[in-house]
Design a protein around this motif. Structure first.
Motif, mmCIF file in Angstrom:
data_model
loop_
_atom_site.group_PDB
_atom_site.id
_atom_site.type_symbol
_atom_site.label_atom_id
_atom_site.label_comp_id
_atom_site.label_asym_id
_atom_site.label_seq_id
_atom_site.Cartn_x
_atom_site.Cartn_y
_atom_site.Cartn_z
ATOM 1 N N MET A 56 -5.160 42.696 1.790
ATOM 2 C CA MET A 56 -4.431 42.574 2.953
ATOM 3 C C MET A 56 -4.760 41.470 3.757
ATOM 4 O O MET A 56 -4.028 40.574 4.488
ATOM 5 C CB MET A 56 -4.532 43.924 3.852
ATOM 6 C CG MET A 56 -3.971 45.056 3.309
ATOM 7 S SD MET A 56 -4.197 46.191 4.209
ATOM 8 C CE MET A 56 -3.544 46.090 5.914
ATOM 9 N N ALA A 57 -6.377 41.118 3.712
ATOM 10 C CA ALA A 57 -6.731 39.801 4.280
ATOM 11 C C ALA A 57 -6.256 38.550 3.644
ATOM 12 O O ALA A 57 -5.782 37.585 4.433
ATOM 13 C CB ALA A 57 -8.302 39.959 4.260
ATOM 14 N N ILE A 58 -6.329 38.567 2.269
ATOM 15 C CA ILE A 58 -5.810 37.513 1.572
ATOM 16 C C ILE A 58 -4.245 37.151 1.932
ATOM 17 O O ILE A 58 -3.781 36.195 2.192
ATOM 18 C CB ILE A 58 -5.888 37.609 0.140
ATOM 19 C CG1 ILE A 58 -7.356 37.789 -0.338
ATOM 20 C CG2 ILE A 58 -5.170 36.574 -0.766
ATOM 21 C CD1 ILE A 58 -7.814 37.965 -1.593
ATOM 22 N N ALA A 59 -3.382 38.340 1.967
ATOM 23 C CA ALA A 59 -2.136 38.088 2.541
ATOM 24 C C ALA A 59 -1.853 37.458 3.779
ATOM 25 O O ALA A 59 -1.024 36.971 4.004
ATOM 26 C CB ALA A 59 -1.333 39.559 2.377
ATOM 27 N N VAL A 60 -2.552 37.878 4.697
ATOM 28 C CA VAL A 60 -2.555 37.434 6.008
ATOM 29 C C VAL A 60 -2.899 35.733 6.252
ATOM 30 O O VAL A 60 -2.088 34.917 6.669
ATOM 31 C CB VAL A 60 -3.558 38.168 7.111
ATOM 32 C CG1 VAL A 60 -3.632 37.279 8.463
ATOM 33 C CG2 VAL A 60 -3.106 39.515 7.230
ATOM 34 N N ILE A 61 -3.932 35.470 5.172
ATOM 35 C CA ILE A 61 -4.445 34.160 5.228
ATOM 36 C C ILE A 61 -3.420 33.169 4.430
ATOM 37 O O ILE A 61 -3.208 32.042 4.930
ATOM 38 C CB ILE A 61 -5.796 34.162 4.536
ATOM 39 C CG1 ILE A 61 -6.846 34.840 5.191
ATOM 40 C CG2 ILE A 61 -6.261 32.683 4.245
ATOM 41 C CD1 ILE A 61 -8.262 34.738 4.567
ATOM 42 N N PHE A 62 -2.892 33.827 3.336
ATOM 43 C CA PHE A 62 -1.855 33.150 2.707
ATOM 44 C C PHE A 62 -0.470 33.306 2.768
ATOM 45 O O PHE A 62 0.354 33.430 2.197
ATOM 46 C CB PHE A 62 -2.219 33.062 1.150
ATOM 47 C CG PHE A 62 -3.459 32.509 0.779
ATOM 48 C CD1 PHE A 62 -3.580 31.365 0.490
ATOM 49 C CD2 PHE A 62 -4.751 33.304 0.596
ATOM 50 C CE1 PHE A 62 -4.833 30.574 -0.050
ATOM 51 C CE2 PHE A 62 -5.861 32.746 0.307
ATOM 52 C CZ PHE A 62 -5.988 31.523 -0.082
ATOM 53 N N ARG A 63 -0.175 33.720 3.962
ATOM 54 C CA ARG A 63 1.163 34.321 4.414
ATOM 55 C C ARG A 63 2.135 33.288 4.105
ATOM 56 O O ARG A 63 3.119 33.291 3.882
ATOM 57 C CB ARG A 63 1.138 34.641 5.935
ATOM 58 C CG ARG A 63 2.485 35.306 6.610
ATOM 59 C CD ARG A 63 2.126 35.524 7.906
ATOM 60 N NE ARG A 63 1.961 34.308 8.583
ATOM 61 C CZ ARG A 63 1.578 34.566 9.983
ATOM 62 N NH1 ARG A 63 1.966 35.671 10.549
ATOM 63 N NH2 ARG A 63 1.470 33.402 10.649
#
Length: 283
Positions: free
Chosen positions: A118-125
């Protein structure tokens, strides 16, 4: 229509998959003694199984699509989209294969990495949305590779569509990478969407040196009249399109025998070269 054939690599992968599958029975005792090799063999077999299923699925879908549109002029990027989806699935299977080879349970790993994911998804949104936009572009029929588009301050011919960018070659032969997200947030003009036999040649000259329209018409008329690619009209005229502060824009409208972009550019270049020659002689 895009050709859709099973390649030699597919045959090789099938043979390797059969050999590996057979080895789990024929070499069971060997694998029992060499657990590391077993992990790698099982991982490779898992990848090949998924890869072959993806390849067969792609082949069947594209074949059905080609058959359905065999008698139609298809402008969409359906085949390109299916190929990109297959690439993404194969990339995902490579990651899973590496986990299996290293003895990591993919299910447990994905479960434990949910928060991190989820954190990666936010960073690489931005990249993720750009990739999704790329897939939407590929499956749309609004434009395709080979079309001439204008978007924002860029214009040129589409030479490729990737998950990250639309690759455009502009008039200066430079390669411009346009993010897929820009397609949905900016106004885009597809100059090839409605192919027409009508050709409009535009050019601009300084206001201080205006064109003697009648003389240029008389110069171009016999040249265009014998051009086999032009449907001649005796009402041929050079029109003033716009008068600016220090320039005058002209346009010439012609009907050609084909809507081919290549033919239109060829005729356009011939006309502009003749106008330049006329101006040079006049000066």
């Amino acid at each position: 229509m895009v050709k859709n054939k099973l390649s030699l690599s597919f045959v090789f992968r099938c043979a390797l998959w059969i050999a590996l599958s057979y080895s789990f029975v024929g070499l069971a005792s060997f694998y029992e003694k060499n657990k590391i090799i077993l992990h790698f063999a099982y991982a490779l077999n898992t990848f090949l199984t998924a890869n072959l299923l993806i390849s067969i699925g792609r082949f069947l879908i594209v074949s059905l699509y080609n058959r359905k549109h065999a008698n139609h002029d298809v402008r969409g990027n359906f085949v390109l989209g299916i190929s990109r989806v297959a690439t993404v699935l194969n990339a995902g299977m490579i990651v899973i294969t590496l986990m299996v080879a290293l003895g990591i349970d993919p299910k447990e790993f994905i479960t434990s990495m949910t928060i991190v994911a989820m954190a990666i998804a936010v960073i690489f949104r931005e990249y993720i949305t750009n990739m999704i936009s790329g897939l939407l572009v590929m499956f749309s029929d609004q434009f395709s590779i080979g079309d001439h588009i204008k978007i924002s301050n860029y214009q040129g011919k589409i030479v490729d569509i990737t998950l990250a960018n639309i690759v455009v070659r502009d008039e200066d032969d430079d390669v411009v990478l346009i993010p897929n997200n820009l397609i949905f947030t900016s106004t885009m003009v597809n100059k090839s969407s409605q192919k027409s036999n009508k050709l409009i040649v535009k050019f601009e000259l300084p206001l201080e040196k205006p064109l003697h329209v009648q003389s240029v018409e008389n110069h171009l008329r016999p040249i265009l009249k014998i051009n086999k690619n032009i449907i001649w009209d005796d009402l041929f005229k050079i029109k003033v399109a716009e008068i600016g502060k220090d320039f005058v824009k002209y346009k010439i409208e012609l009907n050609t025998i084909s809507s081919s972009n290549k033919l239109h550019y060829q005729i356009q270049n011939e006309i502009l070269n003749e106008i330049l020659l006329f101006r040079t002689r006049e000066d």
